[in-house]
Design an enzyme around this catalytic site. Structure first.
Site, PDB file in Angstrom:
ATOM      1  CG  ASP A  51      -1.970  -1.063   1.199  1.00  0.00           C
ATOM      2  OD1 ASP A  51      -2.407  -1.417   0.085  1.00  0.00           O
ATOM      3  OD2 ASP A  51      -2.368  -1.539   2.281  1.00  0.00           O
ATOM      4  CE1 TYR A 109       4.091  -6.649   3.534  1.00  0.00           C
ATOM      5  CE2 TYR A 109       3.429  -8.959   3.646  1.00  0.00           C
ATOM      6  CZ  TYR A 109       3.452  -7.743   2.983  1.00  0.00           C
ATOM      7  OH  TYR A 109       2.835  -7.631   1.760  1.00  0.00           O
TER       8      TYR A 109
END
Length: 264
Positions: A51, A109
């Site tokens: 994003d 992540y």
């Protein structure tokens, strides 16, 4: 031939990975640079779309070309034609059945929180900031309730387009390194905002608002409205993508910055 690339980028100045009309994206800048090197239009496929404001040290892409170039041309040539906040880390020819997204078996992540009374200056766009005390041990304990194959509806963005909320979470470790709290999380795949929504909920545990067992209840509730706020984008990094060994992709330090590959 098909070429795979490892990509690193600072997502601060981009409206996410994916190419979009009238706004800057990491994908667009990479494709423009590769098209110059290839002398034909290049379109890349990525392992995971990040994003706006999210960073990457371990993004993987692939593209097809009919031109013969040395691998150094794809790295050095692309880097010479891109903004300084995007870099190709490696290049490798791969079989035609390799796909950056569909061949991947897991994504990893890291979310970095600068846990200090005062906000950071130099790393202000590369870490999230929380001024109050955080108990990383309780955050880690809470995170263990999320391991395994689960329905992550409580941690899924309302506009998520994934057909299923179920994912297999392989590890979730929370560690402290001085003033930095790092959430390291790996799964076969992620629903939209999953890492940031998990992080927001773990922060509630870390600051004593909820007990670690609350995360188990939250997971079982399958209701996004009950979870913590979505954590800010700037602390999040896509750091690694797993592929079958047969593809023999390069292994590089996942970072970011000072962080070792294994956090204990």
């Amino acid at each position: 031939m098909r070429i795979a690339l490892g990509i690193e980028y600072n997502g601060t100045n981009y409206f996410g990975w994916q190419r979009q009309r009238e706004v800057k994206s990491v994908q667009e800048e990479l494709e423009k640079a590769l098209s110059i090197v290839a002398n034909h239009p290049v379109e890349v496929q990525c392992a995971g779309r990040t994003d706006a404001g999210v960073h990457g040290t371990g993004q993987v892409v692939h593209f097809d070309t009919n031109v013969n170039r040395k691998m150094v041309a794809w790295t050095m040539g692309a880097n010479a034609n891109m903004p300084s906040d995007i870099a190709v880390r490696w290049a490798k020819e791969v079989p035609d059945d390799f796909h950056a997204r569909f061949s991947a078996t897991a994504r990893r992540y890291r979310y970095i929180i600068f846990n200090h009374a005062l906000r950071p200056g130099i790393l202000n766009s590369g870490v999230s900031h929380y001024h109050g005390e955080l108990d990383e041990k309780k955050m880690h304990e809470a995170g263990q309730y999320l391991l395994g194959e689960n329905d992550f509806s409580s941690f899924r963005a309302a506009h998520c387009q994934s057909l299923s909320p179920c994912r297999n979470l392989m590890h979730l470790n929370v560690t402290r390194h001085g003033d930095y709290v790092v959430i390291d999380i790996k799964a076969n795949a992620f629903v939209h905002h999953m890492v940031r929504n998990i992080t927001g909920s773990l922060i509630k545990v870390g600051r004593g608002e909820e007990k670690p067992e609350w995360i188990k209840w939250l997971l079982e509730a399958k209701d996004r409205k009950l979870a913590g706020a979505t954590a800010k984008a700037e602390g999040l990094y896509l750091v690694d993508v797993d592929y079958p060994e047969e593809f023999e992709l390069p292994c590089v330090p996942i970072g970011p910055l000072f962080l070792p590959d294994n956090l204990n």
